[in-house]
Design an enzyme around this catalytic site. Structure first.
Site, mmCIF file in Angstrom:
data_model
loop_
_atom_site.group_PDB
_atom_site.id
_atom_site.type_symbol
_atom_site.label_atom_id
_atom_site.label_comp_id
_atom_site.label_asym_id
_atom_site.label_seq_id
_atom_site.Cartn_x
_atom_site.Cartn_y
_atom_site.Cartn_z
ATOM 1 N N ASP A 120 -10.849 -8.341 7.835
ATOM 2 C CA ASP A 120 -12.429 -8.381 8.090
ATOM 3 C C ASP A 120 -13.402 -9.734 7.201
ATOM 4 O O ASP A 120 -14.207 -9.591 7.598
ATOM 5 C CB ASP A 120 -12.666 -7.475 6.089
ATOM 6 C CG ASP A 120 -12.725 -5.591 6.506
ATOM 7 O OD1 ASP A 120 -12.563 -6.048 7.024
ATOM 8 O OD2 ASP A 120 -12.957 -5.448 5.491
ATOM 9 N N LYS A 146 2.984 -15.615 2.801
ATOM 10 C CA LYS A 146 3.698 -16.309 1.599
ATOM 11 C C LYS A 146 4.944 -16.419 0.895
ATOM 12 O O LYS A 146 4.942 -15.608 -0.245
ATOM 13 C CB LYS A 146 2.391 -14.924 -0.110
ATOM 14 C CG LYS A 146 2.089 -15.953 -1.154
ATOM 15 C CD LYS A 146 1.005 -17.120 -1.399
ATOM 16 C CE LYS A 146 0.466 -17.715 -1.939
ATOM 17 N NZ LYS A 146 0.017 -19.368 -1.822
ATOM 18 N N ASP A 153 -5.070 -6.316 5.915
ATOM 19 C CA ASP A 153 -6.173 -5.895 5.519
ATOM 20 C C ASP A 153 -7.542 -6.899 5.166
ATOM 21 O O ASP A 153 -8.821 -6.644 5.794
ATOM 22 C CB ASP A 153 -5.783 -4.809 4.368
ATOM 23 C CG ASP A 153 -7.244 -3.938 4.289
ATOM 24 O OD1 ASP A 153 -8.098 -3.790 4.497
ATOM 25 O OD2 ASP A 153 -7.368 -3.560 2.618
ATOM 26 N N ASP A 167 -3.252 -18.135 1.869
ATOM 27 C CA ASP A 167 -4.526 -18.857 0.941
ATOM 28 C C ASP A 167 -4.410 -20.365 2.155
ATOM 29 O O ASP A 167 -6.513 -19.616 2.642
ATOM 30 C CB ASP A 167 -3.961 -19.838 0.310
ATOM 31 C CG ASP A 167 -2.837 -19.975 -0.144
ATOM 32 O OD1 ASP A 167 -2.068 -20.100 0.654
ATOM 33 O OD2 ASP A 167 -2.284 -20.790 -1.126
ATOM 34 N N TYR A 210 0.772 -1.389 -0.059
ATOM 35 C CA TYR A 210 0.145 0.033 0.384
ATOM 36 C C TYR A 210 0.788 1.396 0.114
ATOM 37 O O TYR A 210 0.098 2.294 -0.348
ATOM 38 C CB TYR A 210 -1.142 0.397 1.216
ATOM 39 C CG TYR A 210 -1.940 -1.021 1.047
ATOM 40 C CD1 TYR A 210 -2.104 -2.065 0.093
ATOM 41 C CD2 TYR A 210 -2.742 -1.428 2.009
ATOM 42 C CE1 TYR A 210 -3.481 -2.699 -0.088
ATOM 43 C CE2 TYR A 210 -4.262 -2.194 2.151
ATOM 44 C CZ TYR A 210 -4.232 -2.982 0.916
ATOM 45 O OH TYR A 210 -5.087 -3.875 0.965
#
Ligand code: NAD
Length: 357
Positions: A251, A191, A247, A223, A142
């Protein structure tokens, strides 16, 4: 003790829910002999309307000079068409940067009284879950270099992910400390089978782990983590991850509790001054109707007492009061479900919580 709290009520339901949390803090102050001194600052759409920008200098300075910040929510359709660098949400990024808040703590737990609202299968919900996601907040993709360029197939866009050892070390330490205060289990999510930043992340977390022999640490690919959160959420205690993975996963974690109006969050840096806010937005669809659930903001205030002011007994008192009100069957409209309860307004729910402090 005296504590200076900057109030950034923001837009939509922001003012109603922050008022609820202020009432609760005042009562806790009376009960335990603390004085909370509140100063209001504008940020978001309301600041844009008054000053032509979402984050006035005065707000930044006021927040920096406070002991902590309690924020409602910003944004709404009224400001959908303002230039992108003046959008209300920019105020959040600006405040995080100005206060050096590189950690986002998001607890997600299932309240026994609200199991019916959970979207998971009953046999999974019955095992319960109570987890915290520790998300890195000021680095990664980001904030990396981005742009458009001419590529092999014509115009292309790119975003880059970069993490320094220092950034990983400091977030890892927050995560280990958080795990130490809980069930002493940390899952680091990355990852590493694909990304170099993830390999550095894993290597660094393993090195910091040597300082925390009492915490059990393991690693999980993102994942797989996304699957395990809905398959077996009870296996998570504390999870630490990068900005973008955090992020998305935070959620997901909040969604499985079934109640957006109940979830608090804390953004922390190296100083004691943190920013505490509900995870939901400004809910313009119900603003001014009295239907907002104040619990997420009230629980954010409890996090402020715990993490910024080291007042754990006072924080427990607020959390127990929220739990008690739910156990007794009181509900706001968002969590009434098929309980048959008469929904309480934001003010009425706040009053119930205050009665039980
Ligand atoms: P939202 O979280 O505001 O609302 C989603 C749904 O949940 C709505 O139906 C709303 O009524 C309901 N809801 C949210 N909080 C509630 C509460 N406390 N009690 C009862 N119901 C509640 O998300 P959205 O509608 O996508 O966004 C609205 C605005 O908020 C947008 O401008 C968005 O950019 C902004 N936003 C701000 C923040 C923030 O300030 N941190 C976070 C997310 C979204």
């Amino acid at each position: 003790m005296n504590y200076n709290i900057a109030l950034v009520k923001g837009d939509g339901i922001g003012p109603e829910i922050v008022e609820g949390a202020v009432e609760v803090l005042k009562k806790v102050g009376e009960k335990y002999g603390h004085q909370f001194i509140f100063t209001e600052y504008l940020a978001g759409g309301c600041a844009y309307d008054k000053y032509g920008k979402p984050l006035p200098e005065e707000t930044v300075e006021g927040c920096k000079n406070s002991d902590s910040v309690l924020l409602g929510a910003v944004g709404g359709p009224k400001w959908d068409n303002v230039p992108s660098d003046l959008r209300p949400e920019k105020a959040l990024l600006g405040l995080r940067a100005a206060l050096g808040l590189y950690t986002n703590l998001r607890p997600a737990k299932i309240y026994p009284a609200l199991m019916g609202a959970c979207t998971l299968r009953p046999d999974i919900v019955e095992r319960g879950f109570d987890l915290v996601i520790v998300r890195e907040l000021t680095g990664g993709i980001y904030f990396g270099e981005r742009g458009r360029r001419e590529g092999r197939y014509g115009e292309e866009a790119y975003d880059t992910e970069a993490y320094s050892v220092m950034e990983i070390e400091r977030i890892a330490r927050v995560a280990f400390e958080t795990a130490r205060k809980r069930r002493k289990n940390l899952i680091s999510i990355d990852k590493a089978n694909v990304l170099e930043t993830s390999r550095l992340w894993r290597q660094t977390v393993n090195r910091i782990a040597e300082e925390y022999q009492d915490v059990e640490v393991s690693h999980m690919y993102v994942d797989n983590a996304a699957m395990q959160l809905v398959r077996e959420p009870s296996r998570f205690d504390v999870a630490v991850t990068s900005n973008m993975f955090g992020d998305i996963l935070s959620d997901e974690a909040s969604q499985i509790t079934g109640s957006i109006g109940l979830l608090p969050s804390a953004s922390l840096g190296d100083s004691k001054c943190g920013m505490y806010e509900p995870i939901h937005g400004s809910a313009p669809d119900i603003a001014g109707t009295g239907k907002a659930n104040p619990m997420a903001t009230i629980l954010s205030a409890a996090m402020m007492l715990r993490y910024s002011f080291d007042l754990s007994e006072e924080a427990d008192c607020i959390e127990n009061a929220v739990n008690a009100v739910l156990e007794e069957g009181f509900r706001t409209a968002d969590i009434v479900g098929n309980s048959g309860a008469e929904p309480l307004s934001c003010k009425e729910m706040t009053a119930k919580i205050i009665e039980r402090l």
